[in-house]
Design a protein around this motif. Structure first.
Motif, mmCIF file in Angstrom:
data_model
loop_
_atom_site.group_PDB
_atom_site.id
_atom_site.type_symbol
_atom_site.label_atom_id
_atom_site.label_comp_id
_atom_site.label_asym_id
_atom_site.label_seq_id
_atom_site.Cartn_x
_atom_site.Cartn_y
_atom_site.Cartn_z
ATOM 1 N N LEU A 93 32.432 9.635 18.564
ATOM 2 C CA LEU A 93 31.569 9.835 17.404
ATOM 3 C C LEU A 93 30.135 9.399 17.693
ATOM 4 C CD1 LEU A 93 33.912 8.753 14.473
ATOM 5 C CD2 LEU A 93 33.183 11.067 15.080
ATOM 6 N N SER A 94 29.985 8.326 18.459
ATOM 7 C CA SER A 94 28.654 7.862 18.838
ATOM 8 C C SER A 94 27.942 8.909 19.689
ATOM 9 C CB SER A 94 28.768 6.541 19.599
ATOM 10 O OG SER A 94 27.516 6.147 20.088
ATOM 11 N N SER A 116 23.702 15.258 18.368
ATOM 12 C CA SER A 116 23.189 15.940 17.178
ATOM 13 C C SER A 116 21.717 15.617 16.961
ATOM 14 C CB SER A 116 24.003 15.543 15.946
ATOM 15 O OG SER A 116 25.328 16.002 16.067
ATOM 16 N N LEU A 117 21.340 14.365 17.162
ATOM 17 C CA LEU A 117 19.938 13.966 17.025
ATOM 18 C C LEU A 117 19.083 14.634 18.097
ATOM 19 C CD1 LEU A 117 17.811 12.269 15.601
ATOM 20 C CD2 LEU A 117 18.397 10.388 17.105
ATOM 21 N N VAL A 132 15.850 17.323 17.704
ATOM 22 C CA VAL A 132 14.555 17.137 18.376
ATOM 23 C C VAL A 132 14.198 18.376 19.197
ATOM 24 C CG1 VAL A 132 13.365 15.813 20.177
ATOM 25 C CG2 VAL A 132 14.644 14.624 18.400
ATOM 26 N N GLU A 133 15.171 18.904 19.947
ATOM 27 C CA GLU A 133 14.910 20.085 20.784
ATOM 28 C C GLU A 133 14.600 21.311 19.925
ATOM 29 O OE1 GLU A 133 14.423 19.879 23.967
ATOM 30 O OE2 GLU A 133 15.084 17.811 24.095
ATOM 31 N N ARG A 134 15.291 21.474 18.808
ATOM 32 C CA ARG A 134 14.993 22.602 17.911
ATOM 33 C C ARG A 134 13.599 22.466 17.305
ATOM 34 N NH1 ARG A 134 20.949 23.356 15.148
ATOM 35 N NH2 ARG A 134 21.685 24.912 16.634
ATOM 36 N N LEU A 146 23.237 21.734 24.501
ATOM 37 C CA LEU A 146 23.596 20.683 23.543
ATOM 38 C C LEU A 146 24.649 21.176 22.559
ATOM 39 C CD1 LEU A 146 20.040 19.228 22.889
ATOM 40 C CD2 LEU A 146 21.962 18.002 23.915
ATOM 41 N N VAL A 147 24.497 22.411 22.076
ATOM 42 C CA VAL A 147 25.479 22.971 21.142
ATOM 43 C C VAL A 147 26.843 23.058 21.819
ATOM 44 C CG1 VAL A 147 26.133 25.083 19.912
ATOM 45 C CG2 VAL A 147 23.819 24.205 19.689
ATOM 46 N N GLU A 148 26.868 23.491 23.074
ATOM 47 C CA GLU A 148 28.137 23.578 23.802
ATOM 48 C C GLU A 148 28.768 22.200 23.974
ATOM 49 O OE1 GLU A 148 27.179 25.639 27.406
ATOM 50 O OE2 GLU A 148 27.100 27.596 26.407
ATOM 51 N N GLU A 149 27.948 21.193 24.275
ATOM 52 C CA GLU A 149 28.471 19.841 24.454
ATOM 53 C C GLU A 149 29.005 19.275 23.138
ATOM 54 O OE1 GLU A 149 27.173 15.685 26.698
ATOM 55 O OE2 GLU A 149 25.797 17.380 26.701
#
Length: 119
Positions: free
Chosen positions: A25-26, A32-33, A37-39, A84-87
């Motif tokens: 979860l961490s 997610s954060l 930032v990248e978006r 990031l989305v894949e991860e």
């Protein structure tokens, strides 16, 4: 085996599992954060391109080195965001369809949206 040993083993097992879930979860929160930032960076590149296009003539836009550099930045941001989305999906145990992009549980053998076999 005594009741105390059984309870101790059960508590130790539960705490190990709780640690794993907490760690996952961490990592999910961190990703997610980072994704946000990248978006946001990608949006700022688009905004900057828009300002340049507005200030330049249409014929000069295609050859503008600044706009070329910003387009390259956008492509780079899209790659980072996709990774990031894949991860994040992997941590959530989700998988996207290679054909239509639909995101669902990894356990499905066929895509619920397009019915093609999952890879």
């Amino acid at each position: 085996m005594s009741l105390i040993k059984l309870v101790a083993r059960s508590v130790i097992g539960a705490s190990k599992e709780g640690y794993k879930v907490g760690k996952r979860l961490s990592k999910l929160a961190q990703l997610s954060l980072t994704l946000k930032v990248e978006r946001d960076k990608k949006k700022s590149y688009y905004k900057e391109i828009g300002e340049h296009v507005h200030n330049d003539q249409v014929s000069e836009t295609a050859s503008s080195p600044k706009i070329k550099a910003l387009r390259e930045n956008i492509v780079g941001q899209e790659r980072k965001i996709k990774g990031l989305v894949e991860e994040i999906n992997a941590l959530k145990q989700l998988n996207s369809c290679a054909y239509c992009g639909y995101v669902s549980k990894e356990t499905y053998q066929y895509c619920p949206k397009c019915s093609r076999p999952r890879k």
